[in-house]
Design an enzyme around this catalytic site. Structure first.
Site: not given
Ligand SMILES: Cc1cc2nc3c(=O)[nH]c(=O)nc-3n(C[C@H](O)[C@H](O)[C@H](O)COP(=O)(O)O)c2cc1C
Length: 353
Positions: A122-123, A184, A186-187, A217, A246
């Site tokens: 999550g960055f 991503s 995860n966000t 990306k 990703n």
């Protein structure tokens, strides 16, 4: 002979929680970067300098095509050690405007039987200000760096553009290229930004702020038709390249998967190739293509190159195979090129198109 074999080191590292192992690896890399004798020894061993692999891309020299994928060095703390691991370039981030802690732990898992990883980080990162200070210190370090940017978790989707604008401004003078990360898993809501209007707007803003190349990306969890469409939109909007892919949220790939986070490594290999290959069919020769996802040996690296990748990235295989991996891939790549009668990597890029 290595000083310590990675297979032995791995036995110890794999006893640690994955995030703790990552922290130990990070400290070792900082040490390597700050200890010239060790850095020089490792660089001599691992950093393959061959005219066959050298490329000038975005006006910058890449000694070899293998880069470190985003997410390993989220705060640009390990860049100086990367030539010692053999990497031709490194992508730092994902960095967000403000620092943020990331998701709750545990959020990084080894899927050992599958030679894969699963993460829901999550960055987690120290924010753009911190990274800019790090990059300032690297001003005289001639090495290609990509800067991967993303929005803060607390920024609503409706204001996401502002986060990217802030980041374009913060990093406009740094690195060889920037990457818009909207892929991503995860966000929450981030992947929803993979749409025509956001892509058009984000590139418009980016291009008005910086002259640095800007890449997109993408995620592997869409149809090839959708992926091609998105990438075409990005290129028309001014993208200088595409990075595919990703991590995947296809948990059916293994019975060992958690039901959250993104899977990388061996399990991602075919999915990532399939999407990359489809995109390359349409866009090879029209934009720069970087392939990432499940690459762990020279054979796979060469397959991606022949499919149209000018550059490649690796993350998970580094954890499973250790620091001699990049040297091994690069030296094997040279052999594969020679066996096919190529004098330079550029002759092999897109050879299957
Ligand atoms: C722990 C972990 C963290 C990651 N963090 C990021 C990230 O912050 N930004 C990003 O664009 N990709 C991130 N990735 C994805 C990688 O850059 C890469 O696209 C993916 O892992 C597939 O490559 P691999 O199979 O060689 O690992 C992360 C991957 C892992 C394993």
């Amino acid at each position: 002979m290595s000083i310590v074999s990675y297979e032995n080191l791995k036995k110890i590292m794999f006893k640690l929680e994955p995030e703790n192992a990552h922290a130990v690896a990070g400290l070792s890399l900082q040490f390597i970067g700050s200890c010239p004798p060790l850095f020089n020894y490792m660089t001599k061993r691992n950093y393959i300098e061959s005219d066959m692999l050298k490329q000038k891309i975005f006006g910058v020299e890449f000694a070899n095509p293998i880069g470190l994928g985003a997410g390993f060095d989220k705060n640009a703390q390990y860049v100086k050690a990367m030539p010692a691991l053999g990497f031709g370039y490194t992508e730092v981030g994902t960095v967000t405007p403000k620092p943020q802690p990331g998701n709750e732990k545990p959020r990084l898992f080894r899927l050992i039987e599958d030679k894969s990883l699963q993460n829901a980080m999550g960055f987690n990162n120290k924010g753009s200000y911190y990274m800019v200070q790090k990059l300032k210190k690297l001003k005289f370090f001639c090495y290609p760096i990509g800067i991967n940017i993303g929005k803060n978790k607390t920024t609503p989707e409706s204001e996401a553009l502002k986060d990217y604008e802030t980041l374009f401004r913060a990093f406009k003078e740094y690195g060889a290229y920037m990457v818009i990360n909207i892929s991503s898993p995860n966000t929450p809501g981030l992947r929803d930004l993979q749409n025509e209007s956001f892509i058009n707007e984000v590139f418009k803003i980016g291009k008005s702020i910086t002259n640095k190349p800007i890449l997109l990306k993408i995620a592997p969890d869409m149809s090839t038709t959708q992926a091609i469409e998105l990438c075409k939109i990005a290129v028309e909007a001014g993208a200088d390249g595409i990075i595919a892919t990703n991590t995947t949220i296809d948990y059916s790939l293994t019975p060992h998967a958690k039901d959250f986070g993104g899977i990388s490594g061996e399990l991602l290999k075919e999915k990532s190739f399939e999407i990359f290959d489809a995109i390359a069919k349409e866009l090879y020769g029209k934009t720069l293509l970087i392939s990432v996802g499940g690459i762990s040996d020279a054979k796979e690296a060469y397959r991606r190159i022949k499919a149209g990748a000018s550059l490649l990235q690796i993350y998970s295989a580094l954890i499973y195979k250790g620091p001699s991996l990049i040297r091994d891939i690069n030296s094997e790549l040279i052999k594969l090129l020679k066996a096919d009668g190529f004098k330079h990597i550029s002759e092999a890029i897109g050879a299957n198109r």
